[in-house]
Design a protein around this motif. Structure first.
Motif, PDB file in Angstrom:
ATOM      1  N   ILE A   1      25.631 -50.342  22.340  1.00 45.07           N
ATOM      2  CA  ILE A   1      24.742 -48.260  22.299  1.00 45.07           C
ATOM      3  C   ILE A   1      23.590 -49.002  23.585  1.00 45.07           C
ATOM      4  O   ILE A   1      23.130 -50.180  23.675  1.00 45.07           O
ATOM      5  CB  ILE A   1      24.151 -49.194  20.922  1.00 45.07           C
ATOM      6  CG1 ILE A   1      23.427 -48.019  20.467  1.00 45.07           C
ATOM      7  CG2 ILE A   1      23.029 -49.878  20.957  1.00 45.07           C
ATOM      8  CD1 ILE A   1      22.921 -47.555  18.751  1.00 45.07           C
TER       9      ILE A   1
ATOM     10  N   SER B   1      19.662 -59.092  22.919  1.00 44.67           N
ATOM     11  CA  SER B   1      18.658 -57.998  21.837  1.00 44.67           C
ATOM     12  C   SER B   1      18.072 -58.651  20.571  1.00 44.67           C
ATOM     13  O   SER B   1      16.741 -58.043  20.630  1.00 44.67           O
ATOM     14  CB  SER B   1      20.229 -57.611  20.840  1.00 44.67           C
ATOM     15  OG  SER B   1      20.939 -56.324  21.702  1.00 44.67           O
TER      16      SER B   1
ATOM     17  N   ARG C   1      27.542 -52.979  10.435  1.00 42.76           N
ATOM     18  CA  ARG C   1      27.065 -54.079  11.146  1.00 42.76           C
ATOM     19  C   ARG C   1      27.803 -55.016  11.152  1.00 42.76           C
ATOM     20  O   ARG C   1      28.709 -55.711  10.664  1.00 42.76           O
ATOM     21  CB  ARG C   1      25.695 -54.456  10.742  1.00 42.76           C
ATOM     22  CG  ARG C   1      24.647 -53.711  10.902  1.00 42.76           C
ATOM     23  CD  ARG C   1      23.205 -53.851   9.390  1.00 42.76           C
ATOM     24  NE  ARG C   1      22.910 -53.140   9.311  1.00 42.76           N
ATOM     25  CZ  ARG C   1      21.129 -52.954  10.361  1.00 42.76           C
ATOM     26  NH1 ARG C   1      20.933 -54.681  10.767  1.00 42.76           N
ATOM     27  NH2 ARG C   1      20.250 -52.187  10.101  1.00 42.76           N
TER      28      ARG C   1
ATOM     29  N   TYR D   1      25.650 -55.735  16.856  1.00 39.03           N
ATOM     30  CA  TYR D   1      25.658 -54.668  16.707  1.00 39.03           C
ATOM     31  C   TYR D   1      24.749 -54.314  15.375  1.00 39.03           C
ATOM     32  O   TYR D   1      25.286 -54.462  14.132  1.00 39.03           O
ATOM     33  CB  TYR D   1      26.539 -53.821  16.537  1.00 39.03           C
ATOM     34  CG  TYR D   1      27.109 -52.454  16.191  1.00 39.03           C
ATOM     35  CD1 TYR D   1      26.106 -51.520  17.290  1.00 39.03           C
ATOM     36  CD2 TYR D   1      26.885 -51.848  15.068  1.00 39.03           C
ATOM     37  CE1 TYR D   1      25.539 -50.179  16.895  1.00 39.03           C
ATOM     38  CE2 TYR D   1      26.899 -50.373  15.014  1.00 39.03           C
ATOM     39  CZ  TYR D   1      26.089 -49.437  16.166  1.00 39.03           C
ATOM     40  OH  TYR D   1      26.225 -48.441  15.889  1.00 39.03           O
ATOM     41  N   TYR D   2      23.851 -53.746  15.346  1.00 40.30           N
ATOM     42  CA  TYR D   2      22.759 -53.475  13.871  1.00 40.30           C
ATOM     43  C   TYR D   2      22.662 -51.889  13.578  1.00 40.30           C
ATOM     44  O   TYR D   2      22.260 -51.883  12.583  1.00 40.30           O
ATOM     45  CB  TYR D   2      22.091 -54.606  14.786  1.00 40.30           C
ATOM     46  CG  TYR D   2      21.365 -54.995  15.058  1.00 40.30           C
ATOM     47  CD1 TYR D   2      21.307 -56.446  14.802  1.00 40.30           C
ATOM     48  CD2 TYR D   2      21.478 -55.670  16.503  1.00 40.30           C
ATOM     49  CE1 TYR D   2      21.181 -57.972  14.802  1.00 40.30           C
ATOM     50  CE2 TYR D   2      21.291 -56.969  17.270  1.00 40.30           C
ATOM     51  CZ  TYR D   2      21.349 -58.037  16.242  1.00 40.30           C
ATOM     52  OH  TYR D   2      20.965 -59.321  16.568  1.00 40.30           O
ATOM     53  N   GLU D   3      23.177 -50.917  14.193  1.00 39.32           N
ATOM     54  CA  GLU D   3      22.866 -49.735  14.138  1.00 39.32           C
ATOM     55  C   GLU D   3      23.567 -48.901  13.416  1.00 39.32           C
ATOM     56  O   GLU D   3      24.283 -47.906  13.019  1.00 39.32           O
ATOM     57  CB  GLU D   3      22.920 -49.166  15.283  1.00 39.32           C
ATOM     58  CG  GLU D   3      21.693 -47.694  14.793  1.00 39.32           C
ATOM     59  CD  GLU D   3      20.818 -47.107  15.981  1.00 39.32           C
ATOM     60  OE1 GLU D   3      20.753 -46.763  16.871  1.00 39.32           O
ATOM     61  OE2 GLU D   3      21.878 -45.954  16.308  1.00 39.32           O
ATOM     62  N   TYR D   4      23.716 -49.364  11.687  1.00 32.95           N
ATOM     63  CA  TYR D   4      24.512 -48.999  10.482  1.00 32.95           C
ATOM     64  C   TYR D   4      23.443 -48.683   9.320  1.00 32.95           C
ATOM     65  O   TYR D   4      22.477 -50.088   8.886  1.00 32.95           O
ATOM     66  CB  TYR D   4      25.599 -49.574  10.371  1.00 32.95           C
ATOM     67  CG  TYR D   4      26.346 -49.524   8.565  1.00 32.95           C
ATOM     68  CD1 TYR D   4      27.036 -48.214   9.006  1.00 32.95           C
ATOM     69  CD2 TYR D   4      26.357 -49.853   7.414  1.00 32.95           C
ATOM     70  CE1 TYR D   4      27.556 -47.529   8.454  1.00 32.95           C
ATOM     71  CE2 TYR D   4      26.534 -49.849   6.617  1.00 32.95           C
ATOM     72  CZ  TYR D   4      27.514 -48.194   6.610  1.00 32.95           C
ATOM     73  OH  TYR D   4      28.363 -47.946   6.129  1.00 32.95           O
TER      74      TYR D   4
ATOM     75  N   ASN E   1      25.882 -55.588  23.577  1.00 31.07           N
ATOM     76  CA  ASN E   1      25.221 -54.806  22.171  1.00 31.07           C
ATOM     77  C   ASN E   1      25.946 -53.156  22.864  1.00 31.07           C
ATOM     78  O   ASN E   1      24.973 -53.045  22.871  1.00 31.07           O
ATOM     79  CB  ASN E   1      23.894 -54.801  22.060  1.00 31.07           C
ATOM     80  CG  ASN E   1      23.459 -53.911  20.730  1.00 31.07           C
ATOM     81  OD1 ASN E   1      24.242 -53.036  20.144  1.00 31.07           O
ATOM     82  ND2 ASN E   1      22.670 -54.433  20.239  1.00 31.07           N
TER      83      ASN E   1
ATOM     84  N   TYR F   1      14.770 -51.968   9.701  1.00 33.44           N
ATOM     85  CA  TYR F   1      15.919 -50.429  10.360  1.00 33.44           C
ATOM     86  C   TYR F   1      15.369 -49.969   9.373  1.00 33.44           C
ATOM     87  O   TYR F   1      15.467 -48.429   9.160  1.00 33.44           O
ATOM     88  CB  TYR F   1      16.999 -51.479  11.313  1.00 33.44           C
ATOM     89  CG  TYR F   1      18.225 -50.068  11.271  1.00 33.44           C
ATOM     90  CD1 TYR F   1      18.064 -49.561  12.347  1.00 33.44           C
ATOM     91  CD2 TYR F   1      19.001 -49.319  10.127  1.00 33.44           C
ATOM     92  CE1 TYR F   1      19.082 -48.159  12.293  1.00 33.44           C
ATOM     93  CE2 TYR F   1      19.987 -48.231  10.239  1.00 33.44           C
ATOM     94  CZ  TYR F   1      19.658 -47.676  11.199  1.00 33.44           C
ATOM     95  OH  TYR F   1      20.319 -46.815  11.556  1.00 33.44           O
TER      96      TYR F   1
ATOM     97  N   ARG G   1      30.362 -48.473  20.751  1.00 31.71           N
ATOM     98  CA  ARG G   1      29.768 -49.564  19.534  1.00 31.71           C
ATOM     99  C   ARG G   1      30.121 -50.514  18.313  1.00 31.71           C
ATOM    100  O   ARG G   1      29.637 -52.011  18.405  1.00 31.71           O
ATOM    101  CB  ARG G   1      29.008 -48.259  18.106  1.00 31.71           C
ATOM    102  CG  ARG G   1      28.590 -47.242  18.115  1.00 31.71           C
ATOM    103  CD  ARG G   1      28.263 -45.728  17.426  1.00 31.71           C
ATOM    104  NE  ARG G   1      27.416 -45.099  18.056  1.00 31.71           N
ATOM    105  CZ  ARG G   1      26.329 -44.046  17.825  1.00 31.71           C
ATOM    106  NH1 ARG G   1      25.752 -45.451  16.629  1.00 31.71           N
ATOM    107  NH2 ARG G   1      25.742 -43.609  18.213  1.00 31.71           N
TER     108      ARG G   1
ATOM    109  N   ASP H   1      18.670 -52.025  18.428  1.00 30.88           N
ATOM    110  CA  ASP H   1      19.239 -50.902  17.971  1.00 30.88           C
ATOM    111  C   ASP H   1      18.530 -49.562  19.218  1.00 30.88           C
ATOM    112  O   ASP H   1      17.002 -49.936  19.641  1.00 30.88           O
ATOM    113  CB  ASP H   1      19.118 -50.373  16.873  1.00 30.88           C
ATOM    114  CG  ASP H   1      17.365 -50.394  15.534  1.00 30.88           C
ATOM    115  OD1 ASP H   1      17.095 -49.749  16.337  1.00 30.88           O
ATOM    116  OD2 ASP H   1      17.907 -51.037  15.057  1.00 30.88           O
ATOM    117  N   ASN H   2      18.419 -48.631  18.772  1.00 37.49           N
ATOM    118  CA  ASN H   2      17.785 -46.851  19.026  1.00 37.49           C
ATOM    119  C   ASN H   2      17.108 -46.516  18.857  1.00 37.49           C
ATOM    120  O   ASN H   2      15.902 -45.285  19.074  1.00 37.49           O
ATOM    121  CB  ASN H   2      18.517 -45.805  19.173  1.00 37.49           C
ATOM    122  CG  ASN H   2      19.884 -45.628  20.583  1.00 37.49           C
ATOM    123  OD1 ASN H   2      19.691 -46.980  21.782  1.00 37.49           O
ATOM    124  ND2 ASN H   2      20.716 -45.129  20.584  1.00 37.49           N
TER     125      ASN H   2
END
Length: 542
Positions: free
Chosen positions: A78, A92, A458, A447-450, A76, A532, A373, A99-100
């Motif tokens: 990030i 994750s 994502r 990858y999740y942070e969107y 992941n 999120y 990312r 994510d952050n």
């Protein structure tokens, strides 16, 4: 560094070490471990990888005396999630730090906790980027959040203390401090020595502010990829917000106090953190360079610029970026050298495993981008160099698909500690020693942070040594397939190419296989999306 300086730092920080087990409970010859993690250090910017950008002689020493991994990747790409994977040995979606934004649960097992409970002295020094009080460490001194390059604050036992100087040098001093004065020398030790650099916004140390001033860097061959609208790829590549030319900020990223239109950029506010000596060195270095740029390109109407002129400005931005990025790495490399020298001078080198890596890869102008990312190679791949004279032959090259998922079980294996069943990685001890060639044939990525900064959609995917299948989802539903042998820069997806029909079928099966193996699902995707978006909407007043 002198012992006098080390002792002084020790007193300033006020370190107190608490033992976790009696030394006579375990064999004395268990290896020490120094795990060095930089932030956003691309493999392209380590000279051992042969890209020719810069020289990193001290990091290269690890490869020369041990092993270099050419296909190490992250699960992941990030910062905080990658560090959670390092600690827990779990993907994750299993450790909860996807994510952050989401909190990290320090109550779950991590490898330092297990090593601490089994007689190791443990320390965490530098950047961790995980909220909460670190657990599993006799001693921790960490940067809050991203931290500052100049005169940074550190969290010591929950209290904030500002230490004057340059963050990379301070972090190295604190690491040497603990090695010399803080640890219980009757125990084996594990030290996580984590640098902030070369994370954005790339402020170099005073002694390196003019490094590379006499050099002009040529951008990667696909630097102007945007001009073709990322032909050959899908929506995600087209809609990201990572272009050096379009996204980098004149002040924060490019170090101008006024932009070409004469407007203040806000950099002056950042420089208030500097002391007078630091500020003078900074202005002496940057003011003439900035003045020259503004004289050449100031007050230009972007709507009437020719393509040639736009390219000139883009290449200037690339050079400003890459030079500052590489300048910060020079300080990181210096620190690695100091630590390696300390081990040798104190008879510790033979029985100490030294690892150098990054929390993920980074774009250095490829596709015209910076940041990370994506599952594309420059972001997905991470540098990994390991030395351990007792088991690893100098000059070893490992091409196997190792991931940051594997660090925790590997360290526990070296320490003779049973690896918990919930850890999902594998120990690469026998792989790197040459005892065995057996290894996984595919790695899994999420990858999740969107929606978020940089607008990378994502996605998840699977990669073998040759092929990579990526699924972008949420506000799109698109698949991309790359033949890394024929297209190492990932310029053209062959997902809809009839000649790759069998490969596509094989990769879809592999995707489902690894998802099942690791316990991921569409339900996970929905759960983490809902969590999120709840936080995202609240932060944005929705």
């Amino acid at each position: 560094m002198s012992l006098k300086k080390i002792s002084f730092l020790f007193l300033v920080v006020g370190m107190a070490v608490a033992g976790s087990a009696k030394a006579d409970q375990m064999p004395t010859e268990r290896p020490n471990i120094i795990f060095i993690m930089a932030d956003d250090h691309a493999y392209q910017a380590i000279s051992a990888y042969g890209e020719g950008l810069n020289e990193t002689p001290n990091i290269d020493r690890i490869a020369k005396e041990g092993a270099i991994f050419t296909r190490a990747t992250v699960t992941n790409s990030i910062c905080a999630p990658s560090r959670a994977v390092l600690l827990t040995g779990k993907h994750s979606f299993m450790n909860g730090k996807v994510d952050n934004i989401q909190p990290f649960d320090w109550e779950q097992d991590n490898f330092p906790k297990l090593m601490q409970a089994n007689g190791y002295a443990t320390a965490l020094i530098g950047k961790i980027h995980l909220d909460g009080q670190p657990k599993g460490f006799d001693y921790s001194i960490v940067l809050p959040g991203q931290g500052e390059y100049y005169n940074p604050d550190f969290l010591i036992n929950g209290k904030t203390k500002r230490i004057e100087g340059y963050v990379t040098d301070i972090t190295t001093d604190l690491a040497l401090d603990w090695l010399e004065n803080g640890r219980d020398k009757e125990k084996p030790f594990v030290m996580l020595y984590h640098q902030k650099a070369p994370h954005r916004n790339w402020k170099p140390a005073p002694e390196y502010l003019t490094l590379y001033d006499d050099k002009e860097f040529s951008p990667p061959a696909n630097f102007f990829d945007e001009e073709t609208n990322y032909q050959g790829r899908g929506t995600a590549a087209k809609e990201q917000a990572m272009e050096i030319d379009e996204i980098m900020r004149w002040g924060r990223d490019l170090m101008l106090e006024v932009n070409p239109n004469g407007d203040s950029t806000g950099l002056k506010g950042e420089l208030r953190r500097f002391n007078p000596e630091q500020l003078k060195a900074w202005r002496d270095a940057y003011d003439p360079k900035n003045a020259a740029f503004l004289k050449a390109y100031g007050k230009l109407d972007e709507n009437t610029l020719t393509l040639e002129k736009k390219r000139e400005i883009a290449i200037w931005k690339y050079n400003r970026y890459i030079k500052n990025y590489l300048r910060t790495i020079k300080s990181v490399d210096d620190g690695v050298g100091e630590v390696l020298d300390y081990l040798e001078a104190n008879g510790l080198a033979e029985n100490t495993i030294v690892v150098y890596t990054s929390d993920q890869g980074f774009y250095l102008g490829e596709h015209g981008w910076f940041d990370k990312r994506f599952m594309y190679e420059e972001s997905f791949r991470t540098p990994l160099l390991v030395k351990y004279p007792k088991e690893i032959k100098p000059g070893t090259t490992i091409k196997s698909l190792v991931q940051n998922l594997d660090f925790a079980p590997t360290f526990l294996d070296y320490a003779g500690i049973e690896v918990p069943k919930e850890m999902q990685g594998d120990s690469f001890r026998k792989l790197v020693s040459g005892e065995s060639n057996e290894w996984r044939d595919a790695v899994y990525y999420t990858y999740y942070e969107y929606p978020a900064e940089h607008s990378v959609k994502r996605h998840n995917g699977v990669s073998t040594d040759r092929y990579k299948l990526i699924h972008f989802y949420y506000d799109v539903d698109e698949w991309e397939l790359y033949d890394l042998e024929k297209d190492p820069r990932e310029m053209n997806s062959v997902y809809d190419d009839p000649s790759y029909a069998e490969v596509k079928e094989m990769m879809h099966k592999k995707f489902e296989e690894v998802r099942t193996k690791y316990g991921d699902s569409d339900a996970n995707d929905k759960r983490f999306l809902d969590e999120y978006m709840e936080v995202y909407n609240r932060r944005n007043g929705k």
